[in-house]
Design a protein around this motif. Sequence first.
Motif, mmCIF file in Angstrom:
data_model
loop_
_atom_site.group_PDB
_atom_site.id
_atom_site.type_symbol
_atom_site.label_atom_id
_atom_site.label_comp_id
_atom_site.label_asym_id
_atom_site.label_seq_id
_atom_site.Cartn_x
_atom_site.Cartn_y
_atom_site.Cartn_z
ATOM 1 N N ILE A 245 0.885 -1.171 0.000
ATOM 2 C CA ILE A 245 0.000 0.000 0.000
ATOM 3 C C ILE A 245 0.926 1.225 0.000
ATOM 4 N N PRO A 246 0.707 2.176 -0.928
ATOM 5 C CA PRO A 246 1.629 3.317 -0.969
ATOM 6 C C PRO A 246 1.635 4.061 0.370
ATOM 7 N N GLU A 247 2.797 4.553 0.747
ATOM 8 C CA GLU A 247 2.975 5.106 2.099
ATOM 9 C C GLU A 247 2.035 6.288 2.376
ATOM 10 N N HIS A 248 1.812 7.118 1.357
ATOM 11 C CA HIS A 248 0.944 8.274 1.605
ATOM 12 C C HIS A 248 -0.513 7.867 1.754
ATOM 13 N N LYS A 249 -0.805 6.610 1.451
ATOM 14 C CA LYS A 249 -2.170 6.116 1.629
ATOM 15 C C LYS A 249 -2.333 5.351 2.938
ATOM 16 N N ILE A 250 -1.323 5.438 3.796
ATOM 17 C CA ILE A 250 -1.426 4.770 5.096
ATOM 18 C C ILE A 250 -1.325 5.830 6.187
ATOM 19 N N ARG A 251 -2.245 5.764 7.114
ATOM 20 C CA ARG A 251 -2.176 6.648 8.277
ATOM 21 C C ARG A 251 -2.176 5.769 9.518
ATOM 22 N N VAL A 252 -1.109 5.816 10.283
ATOM 23 C CA VAL A 252 -1.052 5.057 11.523
ATOM 24 C C VAL A 252 -1.333 6.008 12.680
ATOM 25 N N ILE A 253 -2.319 5.640 13.470
ATOM 26 C CA ILE A 253 -2.656 6.445 14.644
ATOM 27 C C ILE A 253 -2.415 5.594 15.881
#
Length: 795
Positions: A245-253
């Motif tokens: 999954i492209p990095e800018h499409k991942i949000r880790v909270i």
Amino acid sequence: TELAERPANPAATAADRPIGFGRIQRKEDPRFVRGRGRYVDDIVLPGMLHGAILRSPMAHARLVSIDTTEALAHPKVHAVITGRDLEGLNLAWAPTLSADVQAVLATAKVRFQGQEVAFVVADDRYAARDALELIDVEYEELPPVVDVRRALDPGAPVIRDDKEGQTDNHIFDWEAGDRAETDAVFAAAEVVVSEEVVYPRVHPAPMETCGAVADYDPVDGKLTLYETTQAPHAHRTLFAMVAGIPEHKIRVISPDIGGGFGNKVGIYPGYILAVVGSIVTGRPVKWMEDRSENLMSTSFARDYVMRGEVAATRDGKILAVRTQVLADHGAFNATAQPTKYPAGFFSIFTGSYDLQAAHCSVTGVYTNKAPGGVAYACSFRVTEAVYLVERMVDVLAAELEMDPAELRLRNFIRPEQFPYKNKTGWEYDSGDYEPTMQLALRMAGYEELRREQAEKRSRGELMGIGLSFFTETVGAGPRKHMDIVGLGMADGAEVRVHPTGKAVVRLSVQSQGQGHETTFAQILAEELGIPPEDIDVVHGDTDQTPFGLGTYGSRSTPVSGGAVALAARKVKEKARAIAAAMLETRPEDLEWEKGRWYVKGDPGVGKTIAEIALGAHGTVELPEGIDGNLDAEVTYDPPNLTFPFGAYVCVVDVDRGTGKVHVRRFVAVDDCGTRINPMIIEGQVHGGLADGVGMALMEFIGFDEQGNNLGGSFMDYLIPTAMEVPDWETGHTVTPSPHHPIGAKGIGESATVGSPPAVVNAVVDALAPFGVRHMDMPCTPARVWEAMQGRPTPP
Ligand code: MCN
Ligand code: CUN
């Protein structure tokens, strides 16, 4: 009880003052004490489903077949995922943080009890758990490898037959120091002592277990992942690399975290399964493990079998130390530490002593146990190193019939030797050990304690006094030497001063209870003069914070703390230029006092940070090259690690009839350089001391011959409560780090590192009348009683 005393070291006294308003209460606590914290398990998303993991009951077995038909037929079940399904997606194996791979779900074989075998996604947690029982797995049992000492025997079952060319259970050999030089010193030494010292397998057991909520949006392709992680940015990058999954499409909270203690650094199969579950079902999926799952499958700590040797002169000069270590890494090598350091920072086992030579070799092996190894406030295995050297110094003291305090004082690295280069390549940044040791001895009333002990001994009572003196290496690290899977270990901070003079600091590190929202605001407050209550600290969200490697190895203050101070200084310089424009003067004509630039020689004429902020965002004509804000960002690459140290004294009474150890007193004097918030430091120390008493006396993950985990619940894995620990007596000295922007060293793991040897040294000291020179942790009543009977600690 806090006894603060100024150290003899005059260089330190000027800085012996907490910074940024000092002992203020924690900004995060109002939400915690009101039950308003927001943890991963508090996250509820519309349409959210729940996952549960089927785990192997066996330590080592061939997976013959898995039948999921019945589970799939359960009316509330949405998906059942097996290793075969993941193989199809090329996701059955995930890379670990140590250049190995780990099964996300088992395929051909299971390799430890509790290993992940299948994942069920259902409407609720209960249905998911019920459905696990409907999965029919056929196992064909294989002989397990449980004893690390037998793991490399010819003919031992090969655990990792998935790895090409792997024909035994060997993982790595690693060494540090000069072997020949060390052997020569040993060969010529008047006295050599040696002992096998085991640091058993323990577990961080954080209050909140591990879990995740994965929300994959198939329309915009964005994955939002709420995760119990100490390293949100590193996790995001690795997810991008592995899952594609492209990095800018991942949000880790990573929201509030109920304790990490190194348990939440690695990427666990459960996190990945939550993501797969969300992709497969098109709905958010929550996975939260229970206590037994946490204890049985997530990162354990220690499990080092160490042969320690010390060479010395008859009159007590320590010349050299040497050790060979067998490191039990479990079924997959998934330890989290800088790439070039497969045994972490264990090579600081030379301790606080000025030696002629040192050598260590560490052999890592696979066993049929859960993976992990670097966790539980270990400072990357400094725990094991400090335990070994501090236990061995006491063994030497017994051999020489010398007082252990005297022996330590005689061998310390002297203040004028800093920066001190030790024999395994570390450069200790600063230290002044003797005053710290003397303060601890004074606080304990050491001589009086020895008199009391002699008196009690003559009556047949068992009282023990244990010392330890430790030096840690924390704050990894210079990025040219240290990386985790290729990501350099620098960390970032971003400061924004809003138009009204209030500020926000965004951190790449992530608090799990250490109070970052308070102390990092204090660093900014100290630098800019903005009160801490006017500063918000944002962390734990990759969409809102700068990149960095996260919180572990007590690196937040040494690395991100440096970044905050330097970003603040950039803001301060920018403020100077803007103030000069506002005052129609030159920047060099301005002088700083906390919170304000004023005209040299005319203190009445100046601008506060708040006025400058409004100017920056307002209509003031800005100087050339200055844009209209009061913001700055820094990625800090520390030039060296920091080397905090401390002196601990533990007093125990041992019941002769039952072997029960009572910790009567514990004195801890720590030196973490410049102190930001003394209250938070004390809290960190108190917690670590409780950890140490727990490990020394009761915590233990054992296994039977079949590889069954004997520590899989809080009925079996005992952690100390207020009943088992004394009223801590803390003190401090201050020896600032010469290279850190504010002189601070880490403190988050010091007490966990330093306290176990003090407790064990006290127990062994109490048992000296029985001729006991060493016993292994945990010093449970049964083991202590055995030791009194002259029997060695069972393996
Ligand atoms: N501090 C200070 N002055 C100093 C050094 C530190 O006031 N000279 C403050 C810091 O600003 C921070 C706290 O003390 O608020 C700890 O700082 P630091 O030593 O930099 O350690 P980290 O913040 O990087 O925390 C990590 C460390 C580790 S690795 C483990 S394991 C551990 C520990 O922290 N896990 C903990 N302490 C813990 N405490 C709680 N409550 N929960 C955990 O999971
Ligand atoms: Cu070794 S436990 Mo802390 O470094 O997270």
